[in-house]
Design an enzyme around this catalytic site. Structure first.
Site, short mmCIF file in Angstrom:
data_model
loop_
_atom_site.label_atom_id
_atom_site.label_comp_id
_atom_site.label_asym_id
_atom_site.label_seq_id
_atom_site.Cartn_x
_atom_site.Cartn_y
_atom_site.Cartn_z
N THR A 195 -9.71 10.13 -9.47
CA THR A 195 -8.25 10.07 -9.61
C THR A 195 -7.78 9.44 -10.92
O THR A 195 -6.58 9.30 -11.13
CB THR A 195 -7.62 9.27 -8.45
OG1 THR A 195 -8.21 7.97 -8.41
CG2 THR A 195 -7.83 9.96 -7.13
N GLY B 46 -10.81 7.10 1.67
CA GLY B 46 -9.69 7.61 2.47
C GLY B 46 -8.35 7.00 2.13
O GLY B 46 -7.44 7.03 2.95
N TYR C 241 6.43 1.30 -10.65
CA TYR C 241 6.32 1.60 -9.23
C TYR C 241 7.71 1.56 -8.62
O TYR C 241 8.49 0.65 -8.89
CB TYR C 241 5.50 0.52 -8.54
CG TYR C 241 4.11 0.89 -8.12
CD1 TYR C 241 3.89 1.54 -6.90
CD2 TYR C 241 3.02 0.57 -8.90
CE1 TYR C 241 2.61 1.85 -6.49
CE2 TYR C 241 1.73 0.87 -8.50
CZ TYR C 241 1.53 1.52 -7.29
OH TYR C 241 0.27 1.83 -6.88
N GLY D 257 -11.79 15.93 -6.76
CA GLY D 257 -12.63 16.60 -5.77
C GLY D 257 -12.63 18.10 -5.82
O GLY D 257 -13.22 18.75 -4.95
N ALA E 165 -8.19 6.19 -11.87
CA ALA E 165 -7.51 5.03 -11.29
C ALA E 165 -7.21 3.96 -12.34
O ALA E 165 -7.82 3.91 -13.41
CB ALA E 165 -8.35 4.44 -10.17
N SER E 166 -6.29 3.09 -11.98
CA SER E 166 -5.92 1.94 -12.81
C SER E 166 -5.91 0.71 -11.92
O SER E 166 -5.55 0.78 -10.74
CB SER E 166 -4.55 2.15 -13.45
OG SER E 166 -4.17 1.02 -14.23
N PHE F 195 -10.70 -0.99 0.09
CA PHE F 195 -11.19 0.15 0.85
C PHE F 195 -11.56 1.36 -0.02
O PHE F 195 -12.32 2.22 0.43
CB PHE F 195 -10.13 0.59 1.87
CG PHE F 195 -9.60 -0.54 2.70
CD1 PHE F 195 -10.42 -1.21 3.61
CD2 PHE F 195 -8.29 -0.99 2.56
CE1 PHE F 195 -9.93 -2.27 4.37
CE2 PHE F 195 -7.80 -2.04 3.31
CZ PHE F 195 -8.63 -2.69 4.23
N SER F 196 -11.02 1.47 -1.22
CA SER F 196 -11.30 2.63 -2.06
C SER F 196 -12.69 2.53 -2.67
O SER F 196 -13.28 1.45 -2.75
CB SER F 196 -10.24 2.78 -3.16
OG SER F 196 -10.17 1.59 -3.95
N SER G 237 -6.26 7.84 -0.48
CA SER G 237 -5.41 8.67 -1.32
C SER G 237 -3.97 8.70 -0.83
O SER G 237 -3.71 8.86 0.37
CB SER G 237 -5.95 10.10 -1.37
OG SER G 237 -5.01 10.98 -1.96
#
Length: 635
Positions: free
Chosen positions: A270, A192, A530, A323, A272-273, A261-262, A194
């Site tokens: 996704t 949850g 970022y 997804g 991810a990195s 949490f991921s 994202s």
């Protein structure tokens, strides 16, 4: 209404048998053990329903001072007077501790019913499920600013109608078969976390929406210490995965900011990195095999060899699919022995441009430590403000340090920036890396700023997400967004995007705001950047809409400067507007064709990547009826 069924898992042997060539990834469930997760099945018992993180961890106000509670973090129990002053100076506002926190709604949107699906779910499967409002609400969203603001103000018109908790690959097969048969939309749900809108419940979906929560699929299925590979189910949370491996002297080394949490499945979905990608790689570098259940069958590669030349690699069709094609159930990963030495460091540079040149030189020489991240001045000052209240002696020492930097080094505190460092490996290798990094830094007027600052900077990453919710409570909307860019445009992009945000704020009469950036990951050809942006919104009617309009302009500026649509957050719904132009019409047509083949009824109608109207199958595709164990899509 909730249906609860429990099954006991037996203890696994020390080294689980590895599937031989040509066998499925999954083994007999009796050989593996479900991991006791830090996150319970009823998520809201441990995690906030209205924001980020643990229920017992948050920023709050006390006697006009910002404080932080939460024993899981170094800031726990600290008063933060410097941070309080930073907020007061930046936004011209005092902490108002009388403001109420959001309350759960008194009622929930009425669920859409699909009686035939529910009847068959009860009669022909052993899958746990729930129709309770709170279970549905906490899984209707991710962690975008829009998601959280909508939760606080009860703006979700549509939430999932049903939550299911499959326990293994075969139960996912059953669920996908039933959803396809009864035309029920499935929404795969992991941690949850994202921030792209990828798991936000589609507000215009008329079919029953069933959230497929993978949290009960978190077993270590097998481990091969000789090959240094491991197979986990996709629902395991990052910190649980690492804890299990550390007990065996191993690590995957993948630490995204959402690591607490991921889930593994979310990382794959996704692309991810992680913060330590310099040593361990991004998720696409760590994945050996993936198993994904689709309405047309199970997609997986038969061979676990380290590299194959066998046509297009369909692992990469699953990676980044967000997804929209199916449910990732199992993943084989590379692991490494735990490093014997873990050491932090930090560097200070006279300005951001010198820091970028340092980062570029480190990347050119391919001598990056596990993590090296460069903060601009605004973010550096923000980080300094987050230091807890000090004793008289500590404050005196800090004053001497500041005098050293400003008077003896001749550095302007309004220009100074810093880099945090993390070294991992054996002692001699870490010493060699440290020596080389500090030598390169000196060429760009950088100098060591201490291991304690480096550790603080690294650990604070896990606390920053809590600030967004505190800010919203106080009347500030804030969020981060990221990109990747070639080296020759890195500094230009940073300047241009910040100037664009300033211009957009001025155009909209926004006076009190902050915009900062950091370079977080480096590559041979470029870097990840970022941005952190927030503004005071006490007198703004639609603050999230305004924020999104400014962020949209910033993204346009990113793209015009040669930046990417996303480095690792993904496209989701938030950036789907640009997806077609990012991959060309031919690329989007290829994705759409894949979607039509694997998901002909569009039961994975999340609206990610391409907007829903463009991604939905236009014609019905007839496929054979699915059995309990669908055919594999062999690669």
């Amino acid at each position: 209404m909730a249906a609860k069924r429990n099954s006991a898992a037996t203890d696994a042997p020390e080294s689980l048998p590895v599937p031989t060539e040509g066998t499925a990834l999954a083994l007999d469930p009796r050989l593996s053990k479900r991991v006791e997760s830090v996150i319970p099945k009823k998520r809201h018992e441990a995690l906030k329903w209205f924001g980020w993180g643990y229920n017992d961890s948050q920023f709050y106000g006390q006697d006009g001072i910002i404080c932080f509670r939460g024993e899981k973090y170094p800031l726990g129990g600290c008063e933060l007077p410097s941070f309080t002053k930073w907020v007061e100076d930046k936004f011209e506002m005092k902490v108002d501790q009388s403001k109420p926190f959001p309350q759960l709604p008194k009622s929930y949107p009425r669920p859409v019913d699909n009686a035939a699906f529910l009847r068959e779910l009860k009669d022909s499967t052993k899958v746990d499920f729930s129709l309770e409002g709170i279970d549905r609400l906490v899984r209707c969203h991710g962690q975008t600013l829009n998601d959280i603001y909508s939760l606080w103000h009860h703006k979700f018109r549509r939430i999932p109608d049903l939550v299911v908790w499959p326990r293994c690959h075969d139960e996912v097969v059953q669920l996908v078969r039933l959803a396809h048969k009864h035309d029920v939309m499935l929404l795969p749900y992991g941690g949850g976390t994202s921030v792209s809108g990828a798991i936000t419940c589609p507000q215009n979906e008329r079919r029953m929406i069933c959230v497929l929560d993978t949290s009960q699929m978190n077993r270590l299925l097998w481990l091969n210490k000789e090959n240094l590979t491991v197979c986990f189910e996709s629902g395991i949370v990052g910190q649980d995965l690492e804890r299990v491996l550390r007990e065996k002297g191993l690590t995957v080394g993948h630490e995204p900011d959402s690591y607490e949490f991921s889930t593994l499945g979310g990382w794959v979905a996704t692309r991810a990195s992680g913060m330590k990608k310099n040593v361990y790689g991004n998720i696409e570098d760590l994945v050996v095999r993936v198993r994904m259940v689709t309405p047309s069958g199970t997609l997986e590669r038969e061979c676990s060899a380290p590299r194959v030349s066998c046509g297009p690699d369909f692992n990469h069709m699953i990676l980044g699919s967000e997804g929209t094609l199916g449910v990732i159930t199992e993943v084989v990963l590379k692991v490494r022995p735990l490093p014997s030495v873990r050491r932090y460091g930090s560097l200070a540079f006279p300005n951001f441009e010198q820091g970028v040149l340092f980062m570029r030189e480190v990347a050119r020489r391919r001598c990056q430590p596990a993590s090296v991240r460069l903060m601009d001045n605004e973010q550096f000052m923000f980080g300094q403000a987050l230091k807890p209240e000090k004793s008289w002696w500590s404050s005196f020492v800090d004053g001497l340090k500041q005098r050293y930097v400003t008077a003896w080094k001749g550095i302007d505190l309004n220009e100074i920036c810093a880099a945090t460092l993390l070294f991992e490996g054996v002692e001699k290798e870490v010493q060699r890396q440290e020596s080389l990094i500090y030598e390169i830094a000196a060429k760009f007027k950088g100098f060591p700023a201490g291991g304690q600052n480096g550790e603080r900077g690294y650990v604070l990453t896990f606390v920053i997400a809590y600030i967004r919710d505190f800010a919203l409570w106080q009347g500030i909307v804030a969020e981060s967004f990221e990109t990747s860019v070639p080296w020759d445009r890195c500094s230009l992009l940073c300047r241009s995007v910040k100037q664009k945000v300033v211009s957009e704020c001025q155009k909209r009469s926004i006076t009190f705001y902050t915009i900062s950036c950091r370079v977080t990951q480096t590559y041979d050809a470029g870097a990840c950047i970022y941005f952190y942006f927030g503004f005071r919104c006490l007198d703004v009617a639609n603050p999230v809409e305004l924020f999104e309009a400014i962020e949209h302009s910033a993204r346009e500026e990113i793209l015009s400067c040669g930046g990417s649509l996303s480095h690792h957050h993904g496209v989701g719904k938030v950036r789907s507007h640009w997806y077609r132009s990012a991959v060309t019409d031919t690329g989007s047509a290829l994705y759409t064709a894949t979607k039509k083949h694997l998901d002909p009824k569009n039961i994975f109608a999340l609206g990610n990547l391409l907007p829903e109207k463009d991604a939905s199958p236009k014609t019905e595709v007839v496929i054979p009826a699915l059995s309990t164990t669908p055919p594999k899509a062999k690669l």
